[in-house]
Design a protein around this motif. Structure first.
Motif, mmCIF file in Angstrom:
data_model
loop_
_atom_site.group_PDB
_atom_site.id
_atom_site.type_symbol
_atom_site.label_atom_id
_atom_site.label_comp_id
_atom_site.label_asym_id
_atom_site.label_seq_id
_atom_site.Cartn_x
_atom_site.Cartn_y
_atom_site.Cartn_z
ATOM 1 N N SER A 1 19.384 -86.659 26.368
ATOM 2 C CA SER A 1 20.704 -86.881 25.763
ATOM 3 C C SER A 1 21.778 -86.142 26.559
ATOM 4 O O SER A 1 21.491 -85.190 27.289
ATOM 5 N N PHE A 2 23.036 -86.612 26.384
ATOM 6 C CA PHE A 2 24.184 -85.908 26.946
ATOM 7 C C PHE A 2 25.384 -86.155 26.036
ATOM 8 O O PHE A 2 25.366 -87.053 25.188
ATOM 9 N N SER A 3 26.423 -85.332 26.179
ATOM 10 C CA SER A 3 27.612 -85.431 25.326
ATOM 11 C C SER A 3 28.678 -86.273 25.999
ATOM 12 O O SER A 3 28.923 -86.143 27.200
ATOM 13 N N ARG A 4 29.343 -87.119 25.203
ATOM 14 C CA ARG A 4 30.452 -87.945 25.694
ATOM 15 C C ARG A 4 31.520 -87.997 24.604
ATOM 16 O O ARG A 4 31.281 -88.524 23.513
ATOM 17 N N GLU A 5 32.695 -87.420 24.902
ATOM 18 C CA GLU A 5 33.815 -87.435 23.955
ATOM 19 C C GLU A 5 33.381 -86.973 22.564
ATOM 20 O O GLU A 5 33.575 -87.663 21.562
ATOM 21 N N LYS A 6 32.729 -85.812 22.475
ATOM 22 C CA LYS A 6 32.320 -85.153 21.220
ATOM 23 C C LYS A 6 31.095 -85.803 20.559
ATOM 24 O O LYS A 6 30.646 -85.348 19.500
ATOM 25 N N TYR A 7 30.561 -86.898 21.137
ATOM 26 C CA TYR A 7 29.418 -87.565 20.518
ATOM 27 C C TYR A 7 28.204 -87.492 21.438
ATOM 28 O O TYR A 7 28.341 -87.393 22.672
ATOM 29 N N TRP B 1 13.328 -106.112 35.708
ATOM 30 C CA TRP B 1 14.389 -105.535 36.548
ATOM 31 C C TRP B 1 15.757 -105.937 35.974
ATOM 32 O O TRP B 1 15.938 -107.058 35.510
ATOM 33 N N ARG B 2 16.696 -105.046 36.030
ATOM 34 C CA ARG B 2 18.048 -105.318 35.533
ATOM 35 C C ARG B 2 19.018 -104.282 36.100
ATOM 36 O O ARG B 2 18.608 -103.364 36.826
ATOM 37 N N LEU B 3 20.311 -104.433 35.760
ATOM 38 C CA LEU B 3 21.301 -103.422 36.109
ATOM 39 C C LEU B 3 21.282 -102.323 35.047
ATOM 40 O O LEU B 3 21.053 -102.610 33.861
ATOM 41 N N PRO B 4 21.535 -101.054 35.416
ATOM 42 C CA PRO B 4 21.522 -99.977 34.423
ATOM 43 C C PRO B 4 22.699 -100.109 33.456
ATOM 44 O O PRO B 4 23.768 -100.589 33.824
ATOM 45 N N THR B 5 22.454 -99.667 32.218
ATOM 46 C CA THR B 5 23.598 -99.584 31.299
ATOM 47 C C THR B 5 24.509 -98.456 31.768
ATOM 48 O O THR B 5 24.112 -97.579 32.543
ATOM 49 N N GLU B 6 25.754 -98.485 31.270
ATOM 50 C CA GLU B 6 26.702 -97.431 31.641
ATOM 51 C C GLU B 6 26.190 -96.061 31.193
ATOM 52 O O GLU B 6 26.334 -95.065 31.921
ATOM 53 N N ALA B 7 25.518 -95.986 30.033
ATOM 54 C CA ALA B 7 24.982 -94.714 29.540
ATOM 55 C C ALA B 7 23.845 -94.224 30.427
ATOM 56 O O ALA B 7 23.758 -93.029 30.751
ATOM 57 N N GLU B 8 22.918 -95.149 30.821
ATOM 58 C CA GLU B 8 21.825 -94.764 31.716
ATOM 59 C C GLU B 8 22.363 -94.235 33.039
ATOM 60 O O GLU B 8 21.892 -93.220 33.569
ATOM 61 N N TRP B 9 23.351 -94.954 33.590
ATOM 62 C CA TRP B 9 23.899 -94.539 34.898
ATOM 63 C C TRP B 9 24.511 -93.139 34.789
ATOM 64 O O TRP B 9 24.243 -92.272 35.627
ATOM 65 N N GLU B 10 25.347 -92.894 33.758
ATOM 66 C CA GLU B 10 26.028 -91.604 33.636
ATOM 67 C C GLU B 10 25.031 -90.476 33.360
ATOM 68 O O GLU B 10 25.166 -89.368 33.885
ATOM 69 N N GLY C 1 24.614 -87.436 36.234
ATOM 70 C CA GLY C 1 24.952 -86.061 35.888
ATOM 71 C C GLY C 1 23.781 -85.105 35.921
ATOM 72 O O GLY C 1 23.949 -83.912 35.704
ATOM 73 N N GLY C 2 22.542 -85.627 36.163
ATOM 74 C CA GLY C 2 21.384 -84.747 36.311
ATOM 75 C C GLY C 2 20.497 -84.654 35.094
ATOM 76 O O GLY C 2 19.677 -83.739 35.007
ATOM 77 N N GLY C 3 20.628 -85.597 34.134
ATOM 78 C CA GLY C 3 19.758 -85.572 32.972
ATOM 79 C C GLY C 3 20.331 -84.775 31.820
ATOM 80 O O GLY C 3 21.541 -84.666 31.650
ATOM 81 N N SER C 4 19.446 -84.151 31.013
ATOM 82 C CA SER C 4 19.880 -83.481 29.781
ATOM 83 C C SER C 4 20.479 -82.107 30.022
ATOM 84 O O SER C 4 21.477 -81.740 29.423
ATOM 85 N N SER C 5 19.869 -81.319 30.897
ATOM 86 C CA SER C 5 20.310 -79.932 31.084
ATOM 87 C C SER C 5 20.901 -79.744 32.474
ATOM 88 O O SER C 5 20.563 -80.464 33.416
#
Length: 690
Positions: free
Chosen positions: A486-492, A558-567, A571-575
Motif C-alpha cells: 500500500s501507499f498514501s495518495r491525497e490522505k487516502y 499481459w496488459r498495461l499497468p493501472t495508474e496505481a500499480e505504476w505509481e 515509488g519503491g513499494g510500501s516502505s
C-alpha cells in the motif's frame, strides 16, 4: 484553446484550449500612458470543436480593465468575437495598430488578449492561433506565432503584452523565464501564457471561465483601486493553479526583440478626473494642464468641464505673462489666444509694443558695449602673438626630442633581438607540449574503446526472454514480481495486489518483432536509433494491441499497468518511498533518470542508469509511459486495486521524459492525452498477473 489537437476526442464538460503624458524614453512620470486593449475570443468555429468560455473570458477581462483600470478599446481595433475573429479581420486590425502607433512612436501601451484554440507543430517548432475559419490538419488556415511576432515588431508601442489562453501558448517564448528590472520607463515586449509549449490549457465548465481567466479576474479584483506591475501576476496564477490542483504551468517571459528593453508594464486604476483637474489648477502649471486637457478632452466634455478647463488654462497663461511680460511670453500667449473674447489679446498687444520700445533703448546700450568688446578683442590678438612665439620655442624642443628618439631606436633593436630569442624558446616548448598531448590523446582513445566494451557488456546485462512465433524468435520484456502493498495518495490509502512489471520500458527490438509478425508499420525512432532504446511514437491503442498479442502468443494475461500499480512500483513499494524513482534528492536525479539536464532531448538505451529499490529502470525520465486508466479524479476514500474511471476522453501517462525537467519526473505527476495520441517522448512498459 481546446484539446491538445483539434481532431482528438474532447471532454465536453471541460475541454482544453489547444489550438491572450507622452514622455520621452528614460523620463519618469506619475501620469499613466494611454493603454489600448485588443481582445479576441472564439467559442464557435467553422470546422473545429466549439469551446465553452473563450468569449465569456475575453469580454469579462475587457470589462474589468476598461471599467476599473486605465484601459480603452479604441475604434481602430474593435473586439473580434466568434465569426468576426477571422485571419482577414485580425490582419486588418494589426495593420491599423501599426499605423496608429507609428504616428506617436513608443508613447502608448497595448495589451492583446487571445482566448481560443491553439496548435503546436513539433517538427517545425512552431505555434499557432486557431481563428474562426481554421481547418483540421491545415496549418495554412491558422495564424502563426511568426506572423504575430512580425506585427509586434511593426507596432511601436511603449509596452506590448500578449496574454494568450490556449493550448501550447508557451510556444511564443523561451520557457527560461526572466524577471523584469521593474522600470516602467523602459520599453517591453512580453507574453503571459496559460501553459508551456507542450501543455494543454483547460477551458473550464460552461459559463464558469477557464482556470487561467479565473485567476486573472481574481487578481484584478484584489488589486482594484491600486496600481501594480505585470510580472507578479504570473506568480499569482501559478500559486492559484497549485491550490486548485490545475496541471498547467503559466509562463511570463519577454519576446526576443530589439524593442524589448527589460522594462515592466504598470497597470493603473481609473483616475478621479475632476479631482485631478482641480489639483492641476491648484498647482498652477499651464503646460501640465494643457497636456491634461489634450489627453482627456472627451472625458472632460462628458463631464461638461471642457470650457471651464480652457478658460482656467487661459487665466494661468495670463498670470504667467503678468510675472514676465517679455516679447517671447507675449507672442506665446497671442499664438494661443489671439481670437479670445476675454479682452486680454488687446492688453497683450499693448504690452508687446512697450516691450519693443524698451528693446530699442537697450539696443543703444548694446552698441556701446560692442565698442568695449572690440577693444578687448584687439588686446586678445596681441596676447595671441605672444603665444605664437612660445609655440616656436616649443617646436625647437620637439626637434631635440626627435633626435633623442633616434638614439632610443638603437636600444629598441637590442630589445627586439631579446624578443626573437624568447619566441624561439616558446616554439620549442610548444613542440614539447604537442608531443605530450599526442601521447595523452592515444590514452584517451584506448579509454574510449574500453568504455565502449563496457557499454556492450552493460547492454548484455538485460537479455530478454524469447518466444518462437512462426519459426522466428521474438524478444519478450523481462519482468519483475512486485509484491502486494500500500501507499498514501491525497490522505487516502491505495492497496495493490501482486503483479509482474517490465524491468524496463518496451524496446524497439521487442516492438519491431511484434510489427513484423502482425504486418504493422514500425514507428519512427526520430533518428536516435532503435535496438535497446525504448520504443516511441506509439499510441495507447498501439500499446494495448502489443499486450493483447503477447497474451495470445503466451497464454498469459499481459496488459498495461493501472495508474496505481505504476505509481506504487515507481515509488519503491510500501516502505522507503521516494519522490523520484530511486531518490528524494533532485541533485541525484541524474544518477537514476535521463531528463532535460543530461539527455540532450533524445532517448537513450534502457537500463543505463541506476534502478529504483525494486530493480526497475527508467521509471523516471527517458520516455513517458502509458497506463491503462482513463484520466479522472482520484477516489476520495481508501481503495484496493483501483482501475480508474469507467469511461473518459483521455488516457493517463506517467514518469516524465528525456525532454522534460525534474518536476515531470516525480512519481506522483500525472499527464494525459487522447488514446490515438503519439509523439517522440511517449512509450510504455507492460504488466501481467500470471
Amino acid at each position: 484553446m481546446a484539446g491538445s489537437l483539434p481532431w482528438q476526442l474532447m471532454d465536453k464538460e471541460n475541454p482544453k484550449r489547444g489550438s491572450f503624458q507622452y514622455d520621452k524614453e528614460g523620463e519618469n512620470t506619475a501620469t499613466p500612458r494611454r493603454n489600448h486593449l485588443l481582445v479576441i475570443g472564439i467559442d464557435e468555429y467553422a470546422h473545429l470543436k466549439p469551446l465553452n468560455n473563450a468569449v465569456l473570458d475575453a469580454k469579462e477581462v475587457a470589462r474589468v480593465l476598461t471599467s476599473d483600470y486605465f484601459f480603452d478599446i479604441p475604434d481602430f481595433a474593435p473586439p473580434l468575437y466568434n465569426k468576426d475573429a477571422t485571419r482577414s479581420n485580425l490582419i486588418k486590425t494589426f495593420d491599423k495598430l501599426a499605423y496608429k502607433f507609428g504616428e506617436k512612436k513608443y508613447q502608448d501601451n497595448l495589451i492583446i488578449y487571445f482566448a481560443g484554440h491553439g496548435e503546436y507543430k513539433e517538427s517545425l517548432s512552431a505555434g499557432y492561433w486557431a481563428l474562426h475559419e481554421a481547418k483540421y490538419n491545415d496549418l495554412s488556415t491558422y495564424f502563426s506565432n511568426a506572423e504575430l511576432v512580425s506585427y509586434i515588431k511593426a507596432i511601436h508601442s511603449h509596452h506590448t503584452l500578449i496574454v494568450t489562453d490556449s493550448c501550447f501558448s508557451g510556444s511564443l517564448v523561451d520557457e527560461a523565464e526572466r524577471r523584469s528590472n521593474g522600470l516602467e520607463n523602459k520599453r517591453s515586449r512580453c507574453v503571459l501564457a496559460s501553459g508551456l509549449k507542450d501543455e494543454s490549457s483547460s477551458d473550464g465548465p460552461s459559463g464558469e471561465h477557464s482556470p487561467f481567466a479565473r485567476a486573472i479576474l481574481k487578481f484584478l479584483a484584489e488589486k482594484r483601486g491600486n496600481s501594480f506591475q505585470i510580472w507578479p501576476l504570473k506568480e499569482y496564477i501559478r500559486e492559484y493553479f497549485v491550490d486548485e490542483k490545475i496541471s498547467q504551468t503559466p509562463i511570463f517571459a519577454p519576446l526576443d526583440l530589439r524593442d524589448h528593453k527589460n522594462g515592466d508594464f504598470f497597470i493603473y486604476p481609473r483616475r478621479n478626473l475632476l479631482h485631478d483637474l482641480e489639483k492641476l489648477i491648484e498647482a498652477g502649471n499651464p503646460e501640465d494642464l494643457e497636456r491634461f486637457i489634450e489627453d482627456y478632452t472627451i472625458e472632460l466634455r462628458k463631464h461638461k468641464k471642457l470650457s471651464y478647463a480652457h478658460e482656467t488654462l487661459e487665466t494661468l497663461f495670463w498670470n504667467r505673462l503678468q510675472e514676465k511680460p517679455d516679447g517671447e511670453t507675449c507672442l506665446a500667449f497671442l499664438s494661443r489666444y489671439l481670437h479670445s473674447k476675454s479682452g486680454r489679446p488687446e492688453a497683450v498687444l499693448k504690452l508687446l509694443e512697450n516691450w519693443i520700445e524698451q528693446q530699442a533703448e537697450e539696443k543703444s546700450e548694446i552698441s556701446e558695449d560692442l565698442i568695449l568688446w572690440q577693444n578687448r578683442l584687439r588686446k586678445a590678438e596681441t596676447e595671441k602673438d605672444a603665444q605664437s612665439r612660445e609655440v616656436a620655442q616649443m617646436s625647437k624642443k620637439l626637434k631635440k626630442a626627435e633626435s633623442e628618439a633616434e638614439e632610443s631606436a638603437i636600444t629598441l633593436d637590442i630589445k627586439t633581438q631579446e624578443w626573437e630569442d624568447s619566441r624561439k624558446e616558446l616554439i620549442q616548448k610548444t613542440a614539447t607540449l604537442s608531443a605530450q598531448w599526442e601521447k595523452e590523446r592515444k590514452t584517451f582513445i584506448e579509454k574510449i574503446a574500453s568504455l565502449e566494451k563496457q557499454l556492450v557488456g552493460a547492454q548484455k546485462q538485460f537479455p530478454s526472454p524469447h518466444i518462437e512465433v512462426k519459426g522466428q524468435k521474438i524478444s519478450l520484456p523481462e519482468m519483475i514480481l512486485i509484491k502486494v502493498g500500500s501507499f498514501s495518495r491525497e490522505k487516502y490509502k491505495v492497496t495493490v495486489s501482486d503483479f509482474w512489471l517490465g524491468k524496463t520500458a518496451v524496446t524497439f527490438e521487442q516492438y519491431d518483432g511484434f510489427c513484423e509478425m502482425t504486418k504493422r508499420e514500425k514507428p519512427s525512432d526520430e533518428g536516435w536509433g532503435r535496438g535497446l532504446r525504448p520504443v516511441i511514437n506509439v499510441s495507447w491503442n498501439d500499446a494495448k494491441a502489443y499486450c493483447d498479442w503477447l497474451s495470445e502468443q503466451t497464454g498469459q494475461n499481459w496488459r498495461l499497468p493501472t495508474e496505481a500499480e505504476w505509481e506504487y512500483a515507481a515509488g519503491g513499494g510500501s516502505s522507503g518511498r521516494t519522490i523520484y524513482a530511486g531518490t528524494d534528492d533532485e541533485r541525484k536525479l541524474g544518477e537514476y533518470a535521463w531528463y532535460s539536464a543530461n539527455a540532450n532531448s533524445q532517448t537513450h538505451p534502457v537500463g543505463q542508469k541506476k534502478p529504483n529499490p525494486l530493480g526497475l529502470y527508467d521509471m523516471s525520465g527517458n520516455v513517458w509511459e502509458w497506463c491503462s486508466d482513463w484520466y479522472g479524479n482520484y477516489p476520495s476514500s481508501d481503495i484496493s486495486d483501483p482501475t480508474g474511471p469507467s469511461s473518459g476522453s483521455y488516457r493517463v501517462f506517467r514518469g516524465g521524459s528525456c525532454s522534460g525537467d525534474a518536476a515531470y519526473c516525480r512519481v506522483a505527476f500525472r499527464n494525459f492525452a487522447a488514446p490515438v495520441f503519439r509523439f517522440g517522448y511517449l512509450g510504455f512498459r507492460p504488466t501481467r498477473t500470471n
